[in-house]
Design an enzyme around this catalytic site. Structure first.
Site, PDB file in Angstrom:
ATOM      1  N   ASP A 237       0.967  -1.236   0.083  1.00 46.19           N
ATOM      2  CA  ASP A 237      -0.067   0.152  -0.143  1.00 46.19           C
ATOM      3  C   ASP A 237       0.863   1.243  -0.084  1.00 46.19           C
ATOM      4  O   ASP A 237       2.030   1.096   0.326  1.00 46.19           O
ATOM      5  CB  ASP A 237      -0.947  -0.107   1.173  1.00 46.19           C
ATOM      6  CG  ASP A 237      -0.217  -0.056   2.606  1.00 46.19           C
ATOM      7  OD1 ASP A 237       0.885  -0.800   2.662  1.00 46.19           O
ATOM      8  OD2 ASP A 237      -0.313   0.830   3.445  1.00 46.19           O
TER       9      ASP A 237
ATOM     10  N   GLU B 281       0.083  -1.194   5.516  1.00 45.24           N
ATOM     11  CA  GLU B 281       0.918  -0.612   6.533  1.00 45.24           C
ATOM     12  C   GLU B 281       0.745   0.865   6.869  1.00 45.24           C
ATOM     13  O   GLU B 281       0.900   1.245   8.018  1.00 45.24           O
ATOM     14  CB  GLU B 281       2.390  -1.034   5.975  1.00 45.24           C
ATOM     15  CG  GLU B 281       3.658  -0.589   6.969  1.00 45.24           C
ATOM     16  CD  GLU B 281       3.981   0.970   7.189  1.00 45.24           C
ATOM     17  OE1 GLU B 281       5.047   1.000   7.922  1.00 45.24           O
ATOM     18  OE2 GLU B 281       3.613   1.675   6.126  1.00 45.24           O
TER      19      GLU B 281
HETATM   20 ZN   LIG Z   1       6.632   2.621   4.174  1.00 43.97          ZN
END
Ligand SMILES: [Zn+2]
Length: 434
Positions: A106, A199
């Protein structure tokens, strides 16, 4: 090492929109992460790897089998005597160290990640970088550019993120996998590849099955620049303070109304501003950060972040907040206050101490390549902070990212190449049995 292939893959990956969505409850939070993962799984499946798959959560897994002489029971490093106990590996298991390499699919929701149009600057000549949008990446604002003259740099067109955080890490791991499959003479033990989701919205480790990973040590390839080894992060807790007052029509409020909004405001105003605040701290100094405020007369809520490299200091910070709440309560008779503390993550350093090789070998690999190595601290957390706390020591390695989470983001191809070379050497050094 195929520099051109690394570049082309990086450009391909950044074009896939995979912005995390903090408002989505599903996992992953955006469909592009799954799409990018599918592409990577397809590319990995073309290599002589094992267990290549995308799991039901969108995470991509693969194993690079150990080279001859590094497989279980016959590691080149000799007998296991004296080897440290590693939390990630099954207890009592004996075999060569399994190294996991992790990057996230992401990108940050803080700037647009759709229609990324990467621009390649061959042999950067120095000076400010003009982007197609008309914006500029100024050397004054990114002084590290002075060190990058001659590098191949990649930017966006200035209207979106580039997404080098963390597609630089993804491209580095992919080039490593290709390079190792083309060079079976490069020795290494078993290597696990893991691409994670979400994340950037704090959910990067949520779906990682550590038993399935079964690694001795892991490295996140998600750090800035080159030659840095992130070995410490903040320890972090979150606090929520809810003030309940008493609402009544203001016309008849005398001696009856208790205004929670006013109380919460006084509480926030009473917190230190000249110390222990993010606006006035840097380096190793921690802070208490009120970051969210909502409410009205009847009820108001304040949310705060507690941050320190010294985990014990979180207690002192919480005590200071509690004292401020107590004073507010005394000043507003009839006010009810509820305090909630949530544990977030702990300084990476604490968990790394149980496997000192995690950092030592990463440093040694840099030195063996004739490069400088700087151990750095992060005023934040990484996926590694959480994995380390769960028992898998996970430092963070440089991946050529710069100006992350910004329209002025850029990445250095030369630093990405250096990161692949570093991993090759690091995997060679991990030969002890565990
Ligand atoms: Zn990162």
């Amino acid at each position: 090492m195929n520099r051109q292939r690394l570049l082309e893959n990086f450009l391909q990956y950044v074009r896939v929109e995979s912005t995390a969505n903090p408002d989505a409850s599903g996992y992953p939070s955006s469909p592009g992460q799954r799409e990018l993962g599918r592409l990577l799984a397809e590319q990995l499946a073309e290599l002589p790897l094992e267990d290549v798959h995308q799991d039901e959560h969108g995470l991509v897994w693969a194993t690079i089998p150990a080279t001859a002489g590094r497989a279980g029971g016959q590691a080149a490093g000799g007998p296991a005597a004296g080897g440290p106990a590693a939390g990630g590996q099954a207890a009592g298991g004996s075999g060569p160290a399994t190294v996991a390499l992790i990057a996230h699919l992401d990108t940050s929701p803080e700037a647009a990640g759709k229609n990324v149009r990467p621009q390649v600057i061959e042999s950067y000549a120095g000076g400010d970088i003009e982007l197609e949008s008309g914006a500029k990446i100024a050397v004054d604002a990114a002084p590290e550019l002075r060190e990058l003259v001659g590098h191949t740099l990649i930017t966006s067109d200035g209207t979106t993120l580039l997404g080098g955080d963390d597609k630089a890490g993804v491209a580095i791991i992919m080039e490593l996998a290709r390079h190792l499959s083309e060079h079976p003479e490069l020795p290494h033990g078993p290597v696990k590849i893991l691409f994670t989701c979400d994340e950037e919205i704090g959910r990067g480790t949520e779906k990682i099955d550590l038993q399935k990973l079964n690694a001795t040590v892991a490295y996140t390839i998600d750090g800035g620049g080159a030659g840095e080894l992130d070995v410490e992060t903040f320890s972090a807790d979150a606090m929520k303070v809810a003030f309940t007052g008493r609402n009544i029509h203001p016309a008849i409020a005398k001696d009856r109304m208790v205004n929670a909004l006013r109380a919460a405001s006084e509480f926030v105003a009473s917190l230190p501003r000249d110390r222990q605040a993010p606006e006035v701290t840097d380096g190793r100094d921690g802070f208490v950060h009120p970051y969210h405020f909502e409410g009205g007369v009847g009820r108001a809520e304040v949310r705060l972040l507690l941050r320190s490299f010294d985990t014990a200091e979180l207690e002192r910070q919480a005590a200071e907040v509690r004292a401020a709440v107590d004073r507010t309560q005394q000043a507003f008779p009839g006010l009810d206050c509820q305090i909630e503390v949530t544990r977030q993550y702990r300084n990476l350093k604490e968990g790394l101490q149980k496997l000192p090789e995690a950092v030592q070998l990463a440093r040694q690999a840099m030195l063996n390549l004739g490069r400088k190595c700087e151990e750095t601290i992060i005023r934040g957390g990484t996926d590694g902070s959480q994995l380390t706390e769960k028992g898998l020591p996970t430092p963070n390695l440089s991946s050529g990212q710069h100006n992350i989470h910004s329209l002025h983001e850029f990445a250095s191809l030369d630093e990405m190449v250096a990161a692949v070379e570093h991993l090759v050497e690091l995997l060679r050094l991990w030969k002890t049995e565990y």
